[in-house]
Write a protein that holds these residues in place. Structure first.
Motif, PDB file in Angstrom:
ATOM      1  N   ILE A  57      35.662  39.374  38.674  1.00  0.00           N
ATOM      2  CA  ILE A  57      35.781  38.843  40.667  1.00  0.00           C
ATOM      3  C   ILE A  57      36.843  38.969  41.716  1.00  0.00           C
ATOM      4  O   ILE A  57      38.573  39.563  40.354  1.00  0.00           O
ATOM      5  CB  ILE A  57      35.895  37.437  40.417  1.00  0.00           C
ATOM      6  N   TYR A  58      37.033  39.716  42.304  1.00  0.00           N
ATOM      7  CA  TYR A  58      38.285  39.689  43.790  1.00  0.00           C
ATOM      8  C   TYR A  58      38.891  39.287  44.411  1.00  0.00           C
ATOM      9  O   TYR A  58      37.148  39.030  44.920  1.00  0.00           O
ATOM     10  CB  TYR A  58      37.877  41.377  42.957  1.00  0.00           C
ATOM     11  N   ASP A  59      39.609  39.852  44.879  1.00  0.00           N
ATOM     12  CA  ASP A  59      40.013  38.966  46.079  1.00  0.00           C
ATOM     13  C   ASP A  59      38.937  37.864  47.050  1.00  0.00           C
ATOM     14  O   ASP A  59      38.720  37.748  47.981  1.00  0.00           O
ATOM     15  CB  ASP A  59      39.129  40.214  47.365  1.00  0.00           C
ATOM     16  N   LEU A  60      39.090  36.697  45.519  1.00  0.00           N
ATOM     17  CA  LEU A  60      38.613  35.504  46.500  1.00  0.00           C
ATOM     18  C   LEU A  60      39.875  34.738  47.456  1.00  0.00           C
ATOM     19  O   LEU A  60      41.200  34.579  46.745  1.00  0.00           O
ATOM     20  CB  LEU A  60      38.666  33.489  45.454  1.00  0.00           C
ATOM     21  N   CYS A  61      40.129  34.789  48.662  1.00  0.00           N
ATOM     22  CA  CYS A  61      40.764  34.713  49.653  1.00  0.00           C
ATOM     23  C   CYS A  61      40.405  33.756  50.470  1.00  0.00           C
ATOM     24  O   CYS A  61      38.983  33.894  51.058  1.00  0.00           O
ATOM     25  CB  CYS A  61      42.007  35.549  49.883  1.00  0.00           C
ATOM     26  N   MET A  62      41.477  32.886  51.011  1.00  0.00           N
ATOM     27  CA  MET A  62      40.781  32.274  52.465  1.00  0.00           C
ATOM     28  C   MET A  62      41.824  31.770  53.433  1.00  0.00           C
ATOM     29  O   MET A  62      43.288  32.219  53.079  1.00  0.00           O
ATOM     30  CB  MET A  62      39.971  30.516  52.222  1.00  0.00           C
TER      31      MET A  62
END
Length: 141
Positions: A69-74
């Motif tokens: 998993i990559y770049d889980l951002c908010m």
């Protein structure tokens, strides 16, 4: 006001996605590069508050054994409200592989530990700019 998760890139404004990346803060990504990374991924996840894109994430998978998993951002104003957990669990469910690795921003390890992720002892990485990655806390100097 309910947040909807979508698993396709339809309607994504990649300039907005890049802005989320910066505000999260996860650094800077050029919108075109971000679009290419997401559209070439095995799985994408976008969170929408009405018509407003508020969070993004993507993953690669062989579909059998391994995923990453990559770049889980908010956006910061959506953090600490359960959206990250909701997105992570939805991504893991869709990946459906017994093994999953993810990239964590230094300092966010406890969030992932609550979802049964553990630090790896033997992971190795090759970076475009190792000195910068060391300063950012991703690798040992």
């Amino acid at each position: 006001m309910s947040i909807q998760l979508r698993f396709d890139a339809t309607g994504v404004d990649w300039d907005e996605a890049a802005a989320i990346f910066e505000k999260a803060p996860l650094g800077t990504r050029h919108p075109k590069t971000l679009e290419q990374a997401f559209t070439r991924s095995s799985l994408v996840c976008f969170a929408w508050d009405g018509e407003i894109l508020v969070a993004i994430g993507h993953a690669l998978s062989d579909g059998i054994l391994h995923s990453v998993i990559y770049d889980l951002c908010m956006l910061p104003e959506y953090q600490r409200q359960g959206l990250g957990s909701r997105m992570l669990e939805a991504i893991l469910t869709r990946l459906n592989t017994p093994n999953c690795v993810l990239w964590s921003v230094p300092g966010k390890e406890n969030f992932y530990a609550r979802h049964d992720f553990r630090p790896m002892l033997t992971a190795m990485a090759r970076f475009e700019n190792p000195a910068k990655s060391a300063v950012q806390g991703y690798i040992k100097p």
